[in-house]
Design a protein around this motif. Sequence first.
Motif, PDB file in Angstrom:
ATOM      1  N   VAL A 325      40.527  57.630  42.408  1.00 18.91           N
ATOM      2  CA  VAL A 325      39.201  57.500  43.001  1.00 18.91           C
ATOM      3  C   VAL A 325      38.521  56.239  42.466  1.00 18.91           C
ATOM      4  O   VAL A 325      38.361  56.075  41.249  1.00 18.91           O
ATOM      5  CB  VAL A 325      38.344  58.737  42.701  1.00 18.91           C
ATOM      6  N   ALA A 326      38.123  55.354  43.367  1.00 22.68           N
ATOM      7  CA  ALA A 326      37.444  54.120  42.967  1.00 22.68           C
ATOM      8  C   ALA A 326      36.112  54.458  42.319  1.00 22.68           C
ATOM      9  O   ALA A 326      35.242  55.065  42.942  1.00 22.68           O
ATOM     10  CB  ALA A 326      37.235  53.233  44.189  1.00 22.68           C
ATOM     11  N   ARG A 327      35.943  54.051  41.057  1.00 18.13           N
ATOM     12  CA  ARG A 327      34.733  54.377  40.309  1.00 18.13           C
ATOM     13  C   ARG A 327      33.813  53.181  40.108  1.00 18.13           C
ATOM     14  O   ARG A 327      32.603  53.309  40.189  1.00 18.13           O
ATOM     15  CB  ARG A 327      35.093  54.971  38.951  1.00 18.13           C
ATOM     16  N   GLN A 328      34.399  52.007  39.854  1.00 17.73           N
ATOM     17  CA  GLN A 328      33.537  50.840  39.625  1.00 17.73           C
ATOM     18  C   GLN A 328      34.363  49.568  39.718  1.00 17.73           C
ATOM     19  O   GLN A 328      35.506  49.511  39.250  1.00 17.73           O
ATOM     20  CB  GLN A 328      32.873  50.926  38.248  1.00 17.73           C
ATOM     21  N   ILE A 329      33.793  48.541  40.340  1.00 15.32           N
ATOM     22  CA  ILE A 329      34.362  47.205  40.329  1.00 15.32           C
ATOM     23  C   ILE A 329      33.228  46.244  40.001  1.00 15.32           C
ATOM     24  O   ILE A 329      32.093  46.431  40.453  1.00 15.32           O
ATOM     25  CB  ILE A 329      35.041  46.853  41.675  1.00 15.32           C
ATOM     26  N   ASN A 330      33.512  45.255  39.151  1.00 15.90           N
ATOM     27  CA  ASN A 330      32.423  44.370  38.712  1.00 15.90           C
ATOM     28  C   ASN A 330      31.848  43.572  39.869  1.00 15.90           C
ATOM     29  O   ASN A 330      30.655  43.315  39.941  1.00 15.90           O
ATOM     30  CB  ASN A 330      32.897  43.440  37.592  1.00 15.90           C
ATOM     31  N   SER A 331      32.723  43.190  40.821  1.00 15.89           N
ATOM     32  CA  SER A 331      32.277  42.507  42.034  1.00 15.89           C
ATOM     33  C   SER A 331      33.439  42.479  43.000  1.00 15.89           C
ATOM     34  O   SER A 331      34.573  42.184  42.607  1.00 15.89           O
ATOM     35  CB  SER A 331      31.821  41.077  41.735  1.00 15.89           C
ATOM     36  N   ALA A 332      33.169  42.778  44.262  1.00 15.53           N
ATOM     37  CA  ALA A 332      34.225  42.730  45.273  1.00 15.53           C
ATOM     38  C   ALA A 332      34.801  41.333  45.402  1.00 15.53           C
ATOM     39  O   ALA A 332      35.968  41.162  45.764  1.00 15.53           O
ATOM     40  CB  ALA A 332      33.679  43.197  46.620  1.00 15.53           C
ATOM     41  N   ARG A 333      33.998  40.304  45.079  1.00 16.18           N
ATOM     42  CA  ARG A 333      34.441  38.921  45.217  1.00 16.18           C
ATOM     43  C   ARG A 333      34.900  38.309  43.895  1.00 16.18           C
ATOM     44  O   ARG A 333      35.301  37.141  43.874  1.00 16.18           O
ATOM     45  CB  ARG A 333      33.312  38.078  45.809  1.00 16.18           C
ATOM     46  N   GLY A 334      34.846  39.042  42.803  1.00 16.63           N
ATOM     47  CA  GLY A 334      35.317  38.537  41.525  1.00 16.63           C
ATOM     48  C   GLY A 334      34.210  37.960  40.661  1.00 16.63           C
ATOM     49  O   GLY A 334      33.046  37.882  41.064  1.00 16.63           O
ATOM     50  N   LEU A 335      34.599  37.543  39.457  1.00 19.09           N
ATOM     51  CA  LEU A 335      33.671  37.063  38.444  1.00 19.09           C
ATOM     52  C   LEU A 335      33.917  35.585  38.171  1.00 19.09           C
ATOM     53  O   LEU A 335      35.019  35.186  37.769  1.00 19.09           O
ATOM     54  CB  LEU A 335      33.845  37.864  37.149  1.00 19.09           C
ATOM     55  N   LEU A 336      32.903  34.766  38.385  1.00 15.23           N
ATOM     56  CA  LEU A 336      33.025  33.331  38.147  1.00 15.23           C
ATOM     57  C   LEU A 336      33.341  33.044  36.683  1.00 15.23           C
ATOM     58  O   LEU A 336      32.888  33.752  35.780  1.00 15.23           O
ATOM     59  CB  LEU A 336      31.731  32.620  38.544  1.00 15.23           C
ATOM     60  N   GLY A 337      34.146  31.993  36.460  1.00 20.73           N
ATOM     61  CA  GLY A 337      34.489  31.588  35.101  1.00 20.73           C
ATOM     62  C   GLY A 337      35.709  32.265  34.529  1.00 20.73           C
ATOM     63  O   GLY A 337      36.095  31.996  33.387  1.00 20.73           O
ATOM     64  N   THR A 338      36.364  33.143  35.307  1.00 19.38           N
ATOM     65  CA  THR A 338      37.521  33.875  34.792  1.00 19.38           C
ATOM     66  C   THR A 338      38.816  33.072  34.883  1.00 19.38           C
ATOM     67  O   THR A 338      39.810  33.422  34.237  1.00 19.38           O
ATOM     68  CB  THR A 338      37.694  35.199  35.562  1.00 19.38           C
ATOM     69  N   LEU A 376      42.158  37.280  42.906  1.00 20.53           N
ATOM     70  CA  LEU A 376      41.726  37.045  44.280  1.00 20.53           C
ATOM     71  C   LEU A 376      41.813  35.574  44.650  1.00 20.53           C
ATOM     72  O   LEU A 376      41.572  34.696  43.818  1.00 20.53           O
ATOM     73  CB  LEU A 376      40.278  37.508  44.459  1.00 20.53           C
ATOM     74  N   ASN A 377      42.122  35.323  45.913  1.00 21.79           N
ATOM     75  CA  ASN A 377      42.023  33.987  46.483  1.00 21.79           C
ATOM     76  C   ASN A 377      40.602  33.830  47.012  1.00 21.79           C
ATOM     77  O   ASN A 377      40.183  34.547  47.912  1.00 21.79           O
ATOM     78  CB  ASN A 377      43.038  33.815  47.615  1.00 21.79           C
ATOM     79  N   ARG A 378      39.844  32.902  46.452  1.00 21.45           N
ATOM     80  CA  ARG A 378      38.438  32.768  46.812  1.00 21.45           C
ATOM     81  C   ARG A 378      38.241  32.273  48.235  1.00 21.45           C
ATOM     82  O   ARG A 378      37.199  32.540  48.853  1.00 21.45           O
ATOM     83  CB  ARG A 378      37.735  31.809  45.842  1.00 21.45           C
ATOM     84  N   LYS A 379      39.213  31.557  48.773  1.00 22.52           N
ATOM     85  CA  LYS A 379      39.053  30.984  50.108  1.00 22.52           C
ATOM     86  C   LYS A 379      39.424  31.957  51.218  1.00 22.52           C
ATOM     87  O   LYS A 379      38.868  31.898  52.315  1.00 22.52           O
ATOM     88  CB  LYS A 379      39.877  29.709  50.222  1.00 22.52           C
ATOM     89  N   THR A 380      40.361  32.851  50.947  1.00 27.42           N
ATOM     90  CA  THR A 380      40.816  33.779  51.980  1.00 27.42           C
ATOM     91  C   THR A 380      40.377  35.225  51.731  1.00 27.42           C
ATOM     92  O   THR A 380      40.404  36.044  52.644  1.00 27.42           O
ATOM     93  CB  THR A 380      42.352  33.768  52.097  1.00 27.42           C
ATOM     94  N   GLY A 381      40.020  35.550  50.482  1.00 30.58           N
ATOM     95  CA  GLY A 381      39.692  36.915  50.131  1.00 30.58           C
ATOM     96  C   GLY A 381      40.894  37.776  49.831  1.00 30.58           C
ATOM     97  O   GLY A 381      40.761  38.950  49.428  1.00 30.58           O
ATOM     98  N   ILE A 382      42.110  37.258  50.000  1.00 32.22           N
ATOM     99  CA  ILE A 382      43.341  38.012  49.777  1.00 32.22           C
ATOM    100  C   ILE A 382      43.508  38.317  48.289  1.00 32.22           C
ATOM    101  O   ILE A 382      43.183  37.500  47.421  1.00 32.22           O
ATOM    102  CB  ILE A 382      44.540  37.220  50.303  1.00 32.22           C
ATOM    103  N   VAL A 383      44.033  39.498  47.987  1.00 34.96           N
ATOM    104  CA  VAL A 383      44.458  39.827  46.628  1.00 34.96           C
ATOM    105  C   VAL A 383      45.830  39.185  46.431  1.00 34.96           C
ATOM    106  O   VAL A 383      46.837  39.674  46.957  1.00 34.96           O
ATOM    107  CB  VAL A 383      44.524  41.341  46.409  1.00 34.96           C
ATOM    108  N   GLU A 384      45.874  38.082  45.705  1.00 36.64           N
ATOM    109  CA  GLU A 384      47.154  37.378  45.525  1.00 36.64           C
ATOM    110  C   GLU A 384      48.078  38.120  44.574  1.00 36.64           C
ATOM    111  O   GLU A 384      49.295  38.061  44.692  1.00 36.64           O
ATOM    112  CB  GLU A 384      46.900  35.962  44.999  1.00 36.64           C
TER     113      GLU A 384
END
Length: 387
Positions: A325-338, A376-384
């Motif tokens: 069960v999905a409980r938490q994700i920091n951001s659907a688009r990811g975290l800058l600086g990672t 994540l690929n920031r340009k396509t949104g794909i989970v690489e």
Amino acid sequence: MCIRDRPNPSWSFNNFADRLGFLCLGTVISGDNLPTDKVSLDEYDVQPSVYENEPFDFYFLFTNNAANDINSIDCEVTVGTAPAETVHMDLDQPLGYSKSAVATLSDLTCSTPDVNRVPVTVTITKVNGNPNKDANKTIAGAIQVLPTGKGYQRNVVIEEFTGTWCGFCPQGIVTMEALREKYTDGSVIPVAVHYNDPMAVDSYFPITQAYSNGNFPSAVINRSTMAYIYPTDDCVNDIELFKTYPAPAKVTATAMFNEKKNGVIFNTKAAFSYDNDKASEDYILAFAVTEDNVGPYEQNSNYPGTSLPGWGDKPAKVETIYNDVARQINSARGLLGTIPESVVAGQEYEYTYELKFTADSKIEHWINLNAIVYLLNRKTGIVENAC
């Protein structure tokens, strides 16, 4: 009234007036200036990545917008900077007005690896040997081309969209449980994203909104390809195919609870298949947790008396325990600086992140949590890739 999209084969009439008590009449509407030879290109599909000089397929959907049937099309195809090639296709059967079909361009290749995605452009230039008169006759896609042998094994994240209120969702539950049992090596990561029920969380709502298309149950593989989320071989086949595509990068991680057990500390290592001086513009990490053995909650079911495994002998409402069960994700688009701004092929880059649990996560028992890292690929949104 019945409107037909073509005049052939000719209609024939049978007299049923003595049985039905009325007379059926047919009318054919014809014209002298109807549009001809107009085909639009509507959608495309292509795998996310390939090795240089390795053949790949490009699928496209096209529609007949003219009065005459389509029997053949001619396509001009360009991959990257290579010269355009012309491909002639004879259709298996005529395509009538407003009808659509899918065509496959096979054995396309690209000889030059590219840090970014290589463009693939397709134009339907001719219809039945005549110039295509449709304005929307070109479509452009892209594929990432990796140096031979430099890609990584691609792990698969399958995010399922489900809810306790959904009577068809037991099919998704059965499928996801089968995936848990089949893939115990971490190569397939199941995430059950609940919507509008007691297990739904706000942080995953943007993912539901972006990929479910309002369909429950449904699922997306690596935020790239919709999966057939039913207990058949189709879902496994989709996953196995996706695992064969080389990944441009990989991520590994260890995870531990913080001292107060109100969060998870992720220690990650990311590596890439090529040098990239703009890596932070292309890639990003996201951090999530899921929970097993959640509930029980009452699940609606449309399957009493059916052959659905484990559900056919149960009532229309079933007390159910839920996994992944999905409980938490920091951001659907990811975290800058990672991801560093610049990376060298094969070198590992470390990053540490602490995901603090929020009240919205609704975690019941922290010992049942799974920690997930998305690359994540920031340009396509794909989970690489993921781990």
